[in-house]
Design a protein around this motif. Structure first.
Motif, short mmCIF file in Angstrom:
data_model
loop_
_atom_site.label_atom_id
_atom_site.label_comp_id
_atom_site.label_asym_id
_atom_site.label_seq_id
_atom_site.Cartn_x
_atom_site.Cartn_y
_atom_site.Cartn_z
N GLU A 90 0.80 -1.33 0.13
CA GLU A 90 -0.09 0.06 0.10
C GLU A 90 -0.12 1.42 -0.22
O GLU A 90 0.56 2.41 -1.15
CB GLU A 90 -0.52 0.25 1.50
N ALA A 91 2.04 0.78 0.65
CA ALA A 91 2.74 2.38 0.87
C ALA A 91 3.89 2.76 -0.51
O ALA A 91 3.86 3.88 -0.70
CB ALA A 91 4.28 2.16 2.01
N ARG A 92 4.03 1.53 -1.31
CA ARG A 92 4.36 2.25 -2.25
C ARG A 92 4.04 2.41 -3.32
O ARG A 92 4.47 3.10 -4.53
CB ARG A 92 4.98 0.30 -3.53
N SER A 93 2.25 2.73 -3.02
CA SER A 93 1.58 3.36 -4.12
C SER A 93 0.72 5.04 -4.31
O SER A 93 0.93 5.06 -5.04
CB SER A 93 -0.10 2.45 -4.48
N VAL A 94 1.74 5.15 -3.26
CA VAL A 94 1.61 6.38 -2.38
C VAL A 94 2.78 7.68 -3.49
O VAL A 94 4.06 7.40 -3.40
CB VAL A 94 1.54 7.08 -1.08
N PRO A 95 1.97 8.43 -3.80
CA PRO A 95 3.13 9.30 -4.89
C PRO A 95 4.11 9.99 -3.99
O PRO A 95 3.58 10.28 -3.19
CB PRO A 95 1.88 10.48 -5.95
N GLY A 96 4.98 10.07 -4.56
CA GLY A 96 6.50 10.54 -3.97
C GLY A 96 7.51 9.51 -3.34
O GLY A 96 8.30 9.13 -2.64
N VAL A 97 6.99 8.44 -2.92
CA VAL A 97 7.37 7.13 -2.24
C VAL A 97 8.46 6.68 -3.66
O VAL A 97 7.39 5.83 -4.64
CB VAL A 97 6.50 6.16 -1.61
N ALA A 98 9.56 6.33 -3.31
CA ALA A 98 10.49 6.02 -4.69
C ALA A 98 10.59 4.24 -3.45
O ALA A 98 10.69 3.36 -4.76
CB ALA A 98 11.60 6.16 -4.21
N ARG A 99 10.79 3.97 -2.20
CA ARG A 99 10.91 2.45 -2.19
C ARG A 99 9.97 2.29 -0.67
O ARG A 99 10.02 3.53 0.00
CB ARG A 99 12.82 2.25 -1.59
N VAL A 100 9.71 1.24 -0.17
CA VAL A 100 9.94 0.57 1.21
C VAL A 100 10.10 -0.42 1.01
O VAL A 100 10.26 -1.31 0.07
CB VAL A 100 8.21 0.50 1.32
N ASP A 101 11.04 -0.85 2.01
CA ASP A 101 11.99 -1.97 3.12
C ASP A 101 11.17 -2.90 4.11
O ASP A 101 10.49 -1.81 5.00
CB ASP A 101 13.18 -2.22 2.85
N PRO A 102 10.86 -3.40 4.35
CA PRO A 102 11.31 -4.27 5.58
C PRO A 102 12.10 -3.75 6.10
O PRO A 102 13.18 -4.17 6.34
CB PRO A 102 10.19 -5.12 5.54
N TYR A 103 12.03 -4.02 7.88
CA TYR A 103 12.59 -3.55 8.39
C TYR A 103 12.68 -4.25 9.75
O TYR A 103 10.76 -4.19 10.48
CB TYR A 103 12.97 -2.72 9.14
N MET A 104 13.26 -5.69 10.89
CA MET A 104 12.54 -6.50 12.33
C MET A 104 12.94 -5.96 13.08
O MET A 104 14.82 -5.52 12.92
CB MET A 104 13.18 -7.73 11.65
N VAL A 105 12.49 -5.41 14.13
CA VAL A 105 13.55 -5.50 15.21
C VAL A 105 12.90 -6.15 16.55
O VAL A 105 11.94 -5.51 16.32
CB VAL A 105 13.93 -3.50 15.15
N GLN A 106 13.16 -7.17 17.39
CA GLN A 106 12.75 -7.94 18.57
C GLN A 106 13.78 -8.08 19.38
O GLN A 106 14.46 -8.91 18.86
CB GLN A 106 11.88 -9.03 17.60
N PHE A 107 13.22 -8.13 20.33
CA PHE A 107 14.24 -9.13 21.23
C PHE A 107 14.06 -10.58 21.56
O PHE A 107 13.03 -10.71 20.61
CB PHE A 107 13.24 -8.98 22.83
N ALA A 108 15.28 -10.80 21.56
CA ALA A 108 15.24 -12.79 21.26
C ALA A 108 16.27 -13.07 22.78
O ALA A 108 16.94 -12.41 23.30
CB ALA A 108 15.47 -13.67 20.30
#
Ligand code: ATP
Ligand code: MG
Lengths: 385, 235
Positions: A90-108
């Motif tokens: 959804e975010a990639r289809s917003v005008p002005g957005v060039a790239r969207v990448d996922p990023y995980m941060v999680q305790f373990a």
């Protein structure tokens, strides 16, 4: 003013101030020790504050995203909720957005080779784009993460995590991983070391389903208005918050410095240093002024206006400030330098050095107020006694 | 040629209040002229120092009027009195009151600096003043390295720095031996005539009396006598 005039100024308030100091060596020594102490105390505390703040937001500062999309209610980068990966499309289809990448941060949980357990923060980034990849690599490359079980851990935490060599096998949440690389100087504020790996492996290690992540990192198209895109993303995606990189970094710093109490403790200690400085400078300067009351009275009898006397006192304070600040800053800088490989970072950026200079001057000027008050109500007829 | 610099009209000074009040000056009227050395005599406690302070705009009288160049100082603010001292008055004290951390020439130069003299003129002008008092070779010495008479002459040079019309000295020779005291008194007299300023010297010392053009005698805060020698020091 020429350099020679700094040491031997022409007769005037500067010369009087300078000679007053020079003729009271013991008192000057006490003053300078007090100022150095205050500068070092303020510098160390504020330097730690800056160091902690930078450490707290280090993931945000280095992920190279213009905007961060986080789950609703996120208060810092380390404690993350869940986002459906669908938001990414959804975010990639917003005008002005060039790239969207996922990023995980999680305790373990990390099981050391010798059996002990430590808590870690697993950080997963998109291996193809490298957005959010570890920086300051000293061993291995991100490409080494392509093998099934690779993770990268900073050298600072090898001891804590029981790592002795590259290629070592350990377990995260009971899943086997292998240390394939190391960085230098990527500190964690939470005491749980960062363990970098690929996004997919991070999902697996933290038992996330494949369709969920914790953050989405947005790069803007050239020329796009960041704030407009931010608002558009927030309007378009449900149950998320959209932050600028600086905004999320500041929020994370605020969260950790306030909730841990570190911020107020450091500021309090710095204020204490300031107070000690004001008291020491105030005391010694006042003692000097009282000793020289007859000289000040003579000046008044000769027709010196009050501001002439005040200038002598203020210059004494300012010269003391300068003489004490230089060694104080040197000690602080040395402490910052020594702390660079330690667990507690102390930073001394240029603006902090300037702030320290201003605080030192302000401290000395405040200390001179009592003396100024004293000479303001001086009685010049005392010179006839 | 003897223009009036300062006029006192029925000046009274009372220290303290009520039962503890001390009437230091009880109605003093006199004027002081250019080019004249006035000796101010009188027993201890007669009000000499108090009178000198009133003349020098250091102390505001409890009653009566002080006029400097014909202008009344009544109601003048402290800052205004300070400025009058800076512009017109030079003081010499019994205990010299030199700045101990400054060399002889720097002591004189400070008095020039607080009158806004340009920096580059400070040293040459200070040295010229010291030379006039015979101290050219002592310019680089600190007060602690000077004799009493030398110190007092540095103090006189400092008092002259502002080119005062009124030079006031409180027992300038009291701490000096007879010959040195006379030399200092002679300097003061020569300067009064040379610079055409009014000089008032408080003194107990009968040996310096002859250097006065005029002798005022105080008793219990009143003028007991006022004698002139008509310019003849040995009357
Ligand atoms: N600041 C003061 N407060 C109260 N009384 C004072 C003060 N100064 C002077 N007096 C009193 O005023 C009187 C005149 O004092 P003053 O100092 O003018 O005398 P003097 O003629 O200079 O004496 P001396 O020869 O001892 O110096 C004395 O009785 C003295 O005690
Ligand atoms: Mg006296």
């Amino acid at each position: 003013m020429r350099v020679g005039e700094l040491i031997n100024p022409p007769p005037g308030t500067t010369l009087l101030a300078w000679r007053n100091l020079a003729h009271e060596r013991a008192r000057l020594a006490v003053t300078l020790v007090g100022i150095v102490f205050a500068v070092v105390l303020m510098g160390a505390q504020l330097g730690l504050l800056v160091g902690f703040a930078r450490t707290a937001s280090t993931l945000v500062d280095h992920a190279d995203a213009d905007l961060w999309i986080t789950p609703e209610g996120t208060s810092n980068v380390d404690i993350a909720g869940r986002l459906p990966l669908a938001r990414m499309y959804e975010a990639r289809s917003v005008p002005g957005v060039a790239r969207v990448d996922p990023y995980m941060v999680q305790f373990a949980f990390w099981k050391k080779p010798d059996g002990g357990t430590e808590s870690v923060i697993v950080v997963g980034f998109d291996l193809a784009t490298q957005r959010g990849a570890p920086w300051a690599l000293t061993d291995g490359t991100p490409a080494d993460l392509q093998r099934d079980d690779g993770v990268i851990v900073d050298h600072l935490y090898w001891d804590k995590l029981g790592i002795t060599r590259l290629g070592q096998l350990v377990e995260i949440n009971n899943l086997r991983v292998r240390v394939v690389g190391a960085t230098s100087g990527i500190r964690t504020f939470t005491q749980s070391p960062h363990v970098f790996t690929t996004h997919a492996r991070a999902q697996r290690l933290t038992l996330f389903p494949g369709y969920q992540t914790t953050y989405l990192l947005v790069k803007l198209a050239p020329g796009a208005d960041r704030d407009a895109v931010r608002r558009a993303l927030a309007a378009r995606l449900p149950h998320v918050e959209v932050w600028t990189r600086e905004g999320f970094a500041r929020q994370t710093q605020r969260y950790w410095l306030i909730t841990t109490g570190a911020g107020s403790a450091l500021l309090l200690a710095a204020a204490l240093g300031l107070l000690v400085g004001i008291v020491v400078v105030g005391q010694t300067l006042y003692a000097s002024t009282v000793d020289r009351l007859a000289e000040y009275a003579t000046l008044v009898a000769l027709g010196a206006p009050t501001r002439y006397l005040n200038r002598v006192i203020v210059k004494q304070a300012a010269i003391s400030a300068a003489l004490g600040f230089v060694p104080g800053l040197a000690v602080t800088a040395a402490m910052a330098w020594l702390s660079r490989y330690g667990n507690t970072p102390m930073l001394l950026p240029g603006w902090l050095a300037l702030l320290l200079a201003a605080l030192t001057l302000g401290m000395c000027l405040l200390g001179s107020l009592v003396s100024i008050r004293r000479v303001t109500r001086i009685d010049p007829t005392m010179v006839f006694a | 040629m003897s223009a009036t610099v300062l006029t006192l009209e029925d000046v009274r000074v009372t220290y303290g209040e009520g039962a503890a009040a001390v009437h230091a000056l009880n109605g003093i009227s006199l004027d002081v002229r250019r080019g004249e050395v006035t000796m101010l005599m009188g027993p201890s406690g007669s009000g000499k120092t108090t009178l000198l302070q009133v003349m020098g705009c250091l102390l505001r009288p409890s009653a009566g009027r002080v006029r400097l160049f014909g202008e009344s100082l009544e109601g003048a603010a402290l800052a205004a009195l300070t400025e009058l001292r800076r512009r017109h008055v030079g003081f010499v004290f019994q205990h010299y009151n030199l700045f101990p951390t400054l060399k002889a020439w720097e002591n004189v130069a400070i008095a020039l600096d607080l009158r806004g003299a340009p920096r580059e003129t400070l040293r040459p002008r200070a040295l010229a003043l010291l030379e006039r008092l015979g101290l050219a070779d002592r310019a680089e010495h600190y007060p602690a390295e000077l004799s009493g008479g030398q110190k007092q002459r540095v103090a006189i040079a400092r008092a002259l720095a502002g080119q005062p019309v009124l030079l006031l000295a409180d027992e300038p020779t009291a701490a000096l031996d007879g010959a040195t005291g006379q030399a200092v008194a002679a300097s003061l007299k020569a300067l009064a005539h040379e610079l055409d300023c009014a000089v008032v010297v408080v003194s107990h010392d009968p040996r310096v009396l002859p250097y006065g053009d005029r002798v005022l005698e105080l008793e219990d805060g009143r003028l007991k006598s006022d004698r002139r020698h008509g310019g003849n020091a040995h009357a």
